[in-house]
Design an enzyme around this catalytic site. Structure first.
Site, PDB file in Angstrom:
ATOM      1  CE  LYS A  49      -3.792  -2.340   2.356  1.00 62.64           C
ATOM      2  NZ  LYS A  49      -4.381  -2.724   3.634  1.00 62.64           N
ATOM      3  CD  GLN A  93      -3.390  -4.121   6.803  1.00 69.16           C
ATOM      4  OE1 GLN A  93      -3.263  -3.074   6.165  1.00 69.16           O
ATOM      5  NE2 GLN A  93      -3.841  -5.225   6.248  1.00 69.16           N
ATOM      6  CG  ASP A 116     -10.120  -0.877   4.533  1.00 62.87           C
ATOM      7  OD1 ASP A 116      -9.834  -1.007   3.324  1.00 62.87           O
ATOM      8  OD2 ASP A 116      -9.438  -1.345   5.455  1.00 62.87           O
TER       9      ASP A 116
END
Ligand code: NAP
Length: 277
Positions: A49, A93, A116
Site C-alpha cells: 500500500k 489494518q 476501507d
C-alpha cells in the site's frame, strides 16, 4: 489464452489515471494506516500500500503500535487523525490481535475518511445505494468486470462467500447493477446447483480448488477472489487449469483481483480527499 482477465494491467491503468489527476489538480491526499502488532502478512500488505501510494503521489503515514497498547489509546489515535485536516484516509489494518474489538475501533473512524468502507455509516449507505466509500476488493471486482465490458443487468451472478469484507458488499454492488444474485456459503447444500446456473461466478471462500469444471457452465465469466498458499505457490479458489477451458473470461491468481484491491484503495483515498475538500 485470450480469455484471461489481466488484473495487473487494469490496476496499472487506474494508478496512472490517479497519478495524472493528482499532478494535474496539484492536490496532496494523505493516507494514515494504523497497525497493531507484528502480523507478517499485514507487513507485506502495508508495504504494498505504501509503495502504491508513493508511486501516485499520495502521502503515506504508518502508525504502528505493539500489542500491549490499549484499545482506548488506539481509539485516541483515530480521534487525532479524524481531527487532522491533512489526513484524508484512515485505515486500520486487519486483523487486529486477539482481544481488540474490531467493530468498535473501526467505527471510531470518521466515515468520510473510512477508505476501507467498513464503518456502519458506509455499510448502511451502500445498502441504501447512496454514494459512499465502498470496500476496496468488491470495488476492484466491479471495476474488473467493467473494464472487460461484462454486462450484469439481468444476468445470473453466483457469489460464493458472504464475508463482511468481500461477499456482503458485493451483494449490494451486484444488485445495484441489476444482476440476479445467488449467494452460497459454508452451510449451503450442494453449491453446484447454483454455480452451474451462473453467467458470472465470483468466488471468495478461501479454499483451493473449491470450484471444479463440472460446477460451471460453458462460457461463464469467473472472478476468483481467493488467495491461498499451497506450499510456496499462490492459488485461488478455482481449479484454474480445468475451469479456464470452459470460461469465456477468468481471473488468474495472482494477477487478477489482488492488484485491483490496492488500486481501488488509492481511488478511495482520492475520493475521500474530494469529499473533504
Ligand atoms: P472469510 O471471511 O473467511 O469468508 C469466507 C466466506 O466463504 C464465508 O462466507 C464462508 O461461509 C464461505 N465459505 C468457506 N468455505 C466454503 C465452502 N466450502 N463452500 C462455500 N462457501 C464457503 O474470507 P474473506 O475475507 O471473504 O476472503 C475470502 C478469500 O478471498 C480468502 O482467500 C482471502 O485471502 C481472499 N481475499 C483476497 C483479496 C484480494 O485482494 N484478492 C482481498 C480479500 C480477501 P460462512 O459465512 O458460512 O463461514
Amino acid at each position: 489464452m485470450n480469455n484471461i482477465i489481466d488484473g495487473t494491467k487494469v490496476a496499472f491503468k487506474i494508478r496512472e489515471q490517479i497519478k495524472n489527476l493528482i499532478e494535474k489538480e496539484k492536490i496532496t491526499p494523505q493516507l494514515a494506516v494504523i497497525q497493531v502488532g507484528d502480523n507478517k502478512a499485514s507487513d507485506v500488505y502495508i508495504k504494498n500500500k505504501k509503495k502504491a501510494c508513493e508511486e501516485v503521489g499520495i502521502k503515506f503515514e504508518l502508525i504502528k503500535f505493539n500489542t500491549t497498547i490499549s484499545e482506548e489509546l488506539v481509539i485516541n489515535e483515530i480521534k487525532r487523525l479524524n481531527n487532522d485536516i491533512s489526513v484524508n484516509g484512515i485505515l486500520v489494518q486487519l486483523p487486529l490481535p486477539v482481544g481488540f474489538d474490531e467493530g468498535k475501533i473501526i467505527n471510531e473512524i470518521n466515515p468520510v475518511k473510512d477508505v476501507d468502507g467498513l464503518t456502519y455509516q458506509n455499510v448502511g449507505n451502500l445498502v441504501l445505494e447512496n454514494d459512499c466509500l465502498v470496500p476496496c476488493t468488491p470495488l476492484g471486482v466491479m471495476e474488473l468486470l467493467n473494464a472487460y465490458n461484462v454486462s450484469l443487468a439481468s444476468k445470473n451472478v453466483c457469489l460464493v462467500g458472504r464475508s463482511n469484507l468481500v461477499g456482503k458488499p458485493l451483494i449490494q454492488l451486484l444488485l445495484k447493477a441489476n444482476a440476479t444474485v445467488s449467494v452460497c456459503h459454508s452451510k449451503s447444500l450442494d453449491i453446484k446447483n447454483y454455480t452451474k446456473q451462473a453467467d458470472v461466478l465470483i468466488v471468495a471462500a478461501g479454499h483451493p480448488n473449491l470450484i471444479t469444471k463440472d460446477m460451471v457452465k460453458e462460457g461463464v465469466v469467473i472472478i476468483d477472489v481467493g488467495i491461498n498458499k499451497e506450499g510456496n505457490v499462490l492459488c485461488g479458489d478455482v481449479d484454474f487449469e480445468e475451469v479456464s477451458k470452459k470460461s469465456s473470461l477468468i481471473t488468474p491468481v495472482p494477477g487478477g483481483v489482488g492488484p485491483m484491491t490496492v488500486s481501488c484503495l488509492l481511488k478511495n483515498v482520492v475520493k475521500a480527499y474530494k469529499i473533504q475538500n
